[in-house]
Every structure is written in C-alpha cells, then in structure tokens.
Design a protein around this motif. Structure first.
Motif, PDB file in Angstrom:
ATOM      1  N   SER A 155       0.288  -2.978  -7.303  1.00 48.24           N
ATOM      2  CA  SER A 155      -0.868  -3.335  -6.479  1.00 48.24           C
ATOM      3  C   SER A 155      -1.673  -4.453  -7.128  1.00 48.24           C
ATOM      4  CB  SER A 155      -1.764  -2.111  -6.265  1.00 48.24           C
ATOM      5  OG  SER A 155      -1.069  -1.071  -5.636  1.00 48.24           O
ATOM      6  N   ILE A 156      -1.764  -4.423  -8.452  1.00 49.96           N
ATOM      7  CA  ILE A 156      -2.490  -5.471  -9.169  1.00 49.96           C
ATOM      8  C   ILE A 156      -1.803  -6.811  -8.974  1.00 49.96           C
ATOM      9  CG2 ILE A 156      -3.327  -6.209 -11.426  1.00 49.96           C
ATOM     10  CD1 ILE A 156      -3.309  -3.296 -12.292  1.00 49.96           C
ATOM     11  N   VAL A 157      -0.490  -6.817  -9.128  1.00 50.25           N
ATOM     12  CA  VAL A 157       0.267  -8.063  -8.945  1.00 50.25           C
ATOM     13  C   VAL A 157       0.111  -8.572  -7.518  1.00 50.25           C
ATOM     14  CG1 VAL A 157       2.540  -9.131  -9.098  1.00 50.25           C
ATOM     15  CG2 VAL A 157       1.919  -7.305 -10.679  1.00 50.25           C
ATOM     16  N   LEU A 158       0.306  -7.686  -6.566  1.00 53.04           N
ATOM     17  CA  LEU A 158       0.268  -8.090  -5.166  1.00 53.04           C
ATOM     18  C   LEU A 158      -1.113  -8.583  -4.770  1.00 53.04           C
ATOM     19  CD1 LEU A 158       2.090  -8.219  -2.667  1.00 53.04           C
ATOM     20  CD2 LEU A 158       1.279  -5.930  -2.052  1.00 53.04           C
ATOM     21  N   GLY A 159      -2.157  -7.855  -5.181  1.00 51.96           N
ATOM     22  CA  GLY A 159      -3.515  -8.243  -4.802  1.00 51.96           C
ATOM     23  C   GLY A 159      -3.947  -9.553  -5.424  1.00 51.96           C
ATOM     24  N   LYS A 160      -3.711  -9.728  -6.724  1.00 52.54           N
ATOM     25  CA  LYS A 160      -4.127 -10.952  -7.405  1.00 52.54           C
ATOM     26  C   LYS A 160      -3.319 -12.154  -6.924  1.00 52.54           C
ATOM     27  CE  LYS A 160      -6.585 -11.344 -10.486  1.00 52.54           C
ATOM     28  NZ  LYS A 160      -8.016 -11.715 -10.582  1.00 52.54           N
ATOM     29  N   VAL A 161      -2.019 -11.991  -6.798  1.00 58.41           N
ATOM     30  CA  VAL A 161      -1.175 -13.118  -6.383  1.00 58.41           C
ATOM     31  C   VAL A 161      -1.467 -13.501  -4.934  1.00 58.41           C
ATOM     32  CG1 VAL A 161       1.193 -13.858  -5.962  1.00 58.41           C
ATOM     33  CG2 VAL A 161       0.632 -12.644  -8.068  1.00 58.41           C
ATOM     34  N   MET A 162      -1.588 -12.517  -4.059  1.00 55.37           N
ATOM     35  CA  MET A 162      -1.876 -12.829  -2.662  1.00 55.37           C
ATOM     36  C   MET A 162      -3.273 -13.429  -2.504  1.00 55.37           C
ATOM     37  SD  MET A 162       0.778 -12.298  -0.880  1.00 55.37           S
ATOM     38  CE  MET A 162       0.000 -12.502   0.709  1.00 55.37           C
ATOM     39  N   GLY A 163      -4.236 -12.967  -3.305  1.00 53.83           N
ATOM     40  CA  GLY A 163      -5.574 -13.554  -3.252  1.00 53.83           C
ATOM     41  C   GLY A 163      -5.575 -15.015  -3.668  1.00 53.83           C
ATOM     42  N   GLY A 164      -4.946 -15.309  -4.806  1.00 52.60           N
ATOM     43  CA  GLY A 164      -4.880 -16.700  -5.258  1.00 52.60           C
ATOM     44  C   GLY A 164      -4.057 -17.568  -4.327  1.00 52.60           C
ATOM     45  N   ALA A 165      -2.953 -17.026  -3.801  1.00 55.37           N
ATOM     46  CA  ALA A 165      -2.114 -17.800  -2.883  1.00 55.37           C
ATOM     47  C   ALA A 165      -2.844 -18.081  -1.571  1.00 55.37           C
ATOM     48  CB  ALA A 165      -0.810 -17.047  -2.613  1.00 55.37           C
ATOM     49  N   THR A 166      -3.627 -17.133  -1.093  1.00 58.20           N
ATOM     50  CA  THR A 166      -4.397 -17.359   0.128  1.00 58.20           C
ATOM     51  C   THR A 166      -5.400 -18.484  -0.050  1.00 58.20           C
ATOM     52  OG1 THR A 166      -4.161 -15.024   0.756  1.00 58.20           O
ATOM     53  CG2 THR A 166      -5.924 -16.282   1.817  1.00 58.20           C
ATOM     54  N   LEU A 167      -6.113 -18.458  -1.172  1.00 58.57           N
ATOM     55  CA  LEU A 167      -7.091 -19.511  -1.444  1.00 58.57           C
ATOM     56  C   LEU A 167      -6.413 -20.877  -1.555  1.00 58.57           C
ATOM     57  CD1 LEU A 167      -9.292 -17.676  -4.099  1.00 58.57           C
ATOM     58  CD2 LEU A 167      -9.916 -18.203  -1.734  1.00 58.57           C
ATOM     59  N   ALA A 168      -5.302 -20.930  -2.291  1.00 61.28           N
ATOM     60  CA  ALA A 168      -4.593 -22.199  -2.458  1.00 61.28           C
ATOM     61  C   ALA A 168      -4.066 -22.710  -1.127  1.00 61.28           C
ATOM     62  CB  ALA A 168      -3.452 -22.010  -3.459  1.00 61.28           C
ATOM     63  N   ALA A 169      -3.539 -21.803  -0.308  1.00 55.94           N
ATOM     64  CA  ALA A 169      -2.991 -22.219   0.983  1.00 55.94           C
ATOM     65  C   ALA A 169      -4.089 -22.740   1.905  1.00 55.94           C
ATOM     66  CB  ALA A 169      -2.255 -21.050   1.633  1.00 55.94           C
TER      67      ALA A 169
END
Length: 276
Positions: A120-134
């Motif tokens: 969950s930590i990996v998914l939440g942090k990566v998806m959060g950063g990827a959303t912002l970058a996108a």
C-alpha cells in the motif's frame, strides 16, 4: 463430595482488522496531492522552469540545430516532447524527495508500524507522485500551438497515455532510489548522476541519429528514449521518428512494470532498514 472439573479456556485474542491495500494507498495518494497543491511556489516552479528552459535553450539552439528532414527553425518543435518529459522528471524527483522528509519527520515510521501492507505504501506514494507529474505534463500540452501543432483528439489521447506511463516509470524509479536514503543531499547526488543524464540521453535535446557510436548505443538502451519518441509520434505524426509507435509504447509499458516491481521489492525486503 463434589468434583470440580477445571476447564481451561483459550485466551481471547483481539485481532486488528486489516484495512486492505486500496484504502491506505488512496490515503497516501490523497496526501501527496493535497500537500503538493498547498505549496503554490512549488506548483509554479515545476511549470515555469521547464517552460523557460524550453524557450531559452530552444531559441539558442534553433540556428545551429539541423535534425534530419527538418529545417533549423523547427528545433522548438523537436524539443517540445523533451520539455514535457523534463516537467514529468522534475515533478517525480520533488515528489519522491518527500519520502525522505517523511522518514526524517517520523511519518514513514508511523505508517510502517500501522497494520497495513507495505504494498500500500508503494502504491500510494508512486501513484501520488505519478498523478502530480502527469497533471503537470498534460497541462504543458496547451503550449503546442506555439510550435504550430494543433493535435487531433486521437493525438491528444495518445499523448496523455504516454505522459501517464512516463510519469509512472520515473516516479517508481525515484521511489526505488529514495527509499534507502536518509538525506536529500544523497538523493540529489543520485539525481545528478542518473536521472538527469537519463533525460539528456533520451533524444530530448538531439536525435540518436546524430550522436556518436557509443552515445547512440546508450540512447537506444535508455528506456526513456522510447517514451520521448512516443510523444513525438503522437504530436508530430508527419515527422520521421526513431521507432514505430507500437514499439515505443511496448518498451515504455515494460519499463513501467519493471520499475514498479523494483520499488515493491525494495520495500518488502526483510533486511531493509526503512526508517532512521
């Protein structure tokens, strides 16, 4: 005489209900979004820096750049996909620096102590950063008319999909680098050593066809090259690109999967020291 029968009752264990993977991941994802947009200077800087870099560097190189099949005044158009990749890279870097900040402030230790899966930590942090970058990369597409490009709905759809994949792979890569680190200075050193050359040798500044032999080989082995080339496929379909769109999308999607597996593996290592 009454006979007493002793009965031994098993101790009752109160089990903490597991929240699953998606709720903690969503919470961490939402935290990344809220924290980013509360920092107005950070939002402006992420957009303004690549925009200035694109205009200044593109205008400076315009008279000396000659790409195959295009005139020198087309360099701003050639550099545009690289500028989008730069925005995504910068946003991913700053987002993953928050991982080190969370460790130093004790927030990451609290999350690790909670009854949630590390996935969950990996998914939440990566998806959060990827959303912002996108989001930042997609917003930059509004400047396409400045290079004489008026993309169709299909081109915009492909561009958005490519930006999403580039955002995910760079954020997952940044997560993998930032997780074992204790200081932002060490992360900056790795950024200067790996991530910036990864962008510079992706065909953003110059095509692989004009590079020397060893550099051309490095660019072909660079997975970001295929993401930048896919953006060029979508935005400039009439221009010649290094690879077909299908190959670019396949390699980019494969690198997304590879970086996410790497980030998941480094978090779930039992010998890993996640918090200092």
């Amino acid at each position: 005489m009454a006979t007493l029968t002793a009965t031994t009752a098993a101790p009752r264990v109160n089990r903490v209900p597991q929240p699953g993977i998606w709720l903690p991941a969503y919470t961490l994802w939402r935290r990344e979004i809220v924290r980013f947009y509360r920092q107005k200077a950070r939002v402006v800087g992420v957009i303004a820096s690549p925009l200035l870099f694109w205009l200044v560097l593109g205008s400076g190189f315009a008279n000396s750049f000659h790409s195959s099949g295009s005139s020198s005044d087309k360099y701003l158009g050639y550099f545009f996909p690289g500028a989008v990749a730069m925005i995504v890279l910068f946003t991913a870097i700053f987002s993953m620096m928050s991982l080190i900040q969370d460790r130093n402030e004790g927030f990451l230790l609290s999350v690790l102590a909670a009854p949630v899966s590390r996935s969950s930590i990996v998914l939440g942090k990566v998806m959060g950063g990827a959303t912002l970058a996108a989001i930042q990369g997609i917003v930059f597409l509004v400047f396409t008319p400045l290079v004489g490009v008026h993309p169709s709905l299909a081109s915009i759809g492909i561009s958005v999909a490519v930006i999403l994949m580039i955002s995910f792979e760079l954020t997952a890569l940044g997560f993998t680098i930032a997780w074992p680190m204790d200081s932002p200075q060490a992360f900056h050193a790795i950024v200067n050593l790996i991530l910036l050359p990864l962008w510079m040798l992706s065909g953003s500044l110059f095509p692989a066809s004009g590079a020397s032999g060893w550099m051309r080989l490095v660019m072909l082995l660079n997975p970001l090259t295929y993401g930048v080339d896919a953006l060029r496929n979508a935005l400039f379909p009439a221009q010649a690109t290094s690879f077909p769109l299908a190959i670019n999308l396949a390699v980019t999607a494969g690198f997304c999967l590879l970086t996410f597996i790497a980030s998941w593996a480094i978090v779930n290592r039992r010998s890993n020291r996640p918090a200092a």
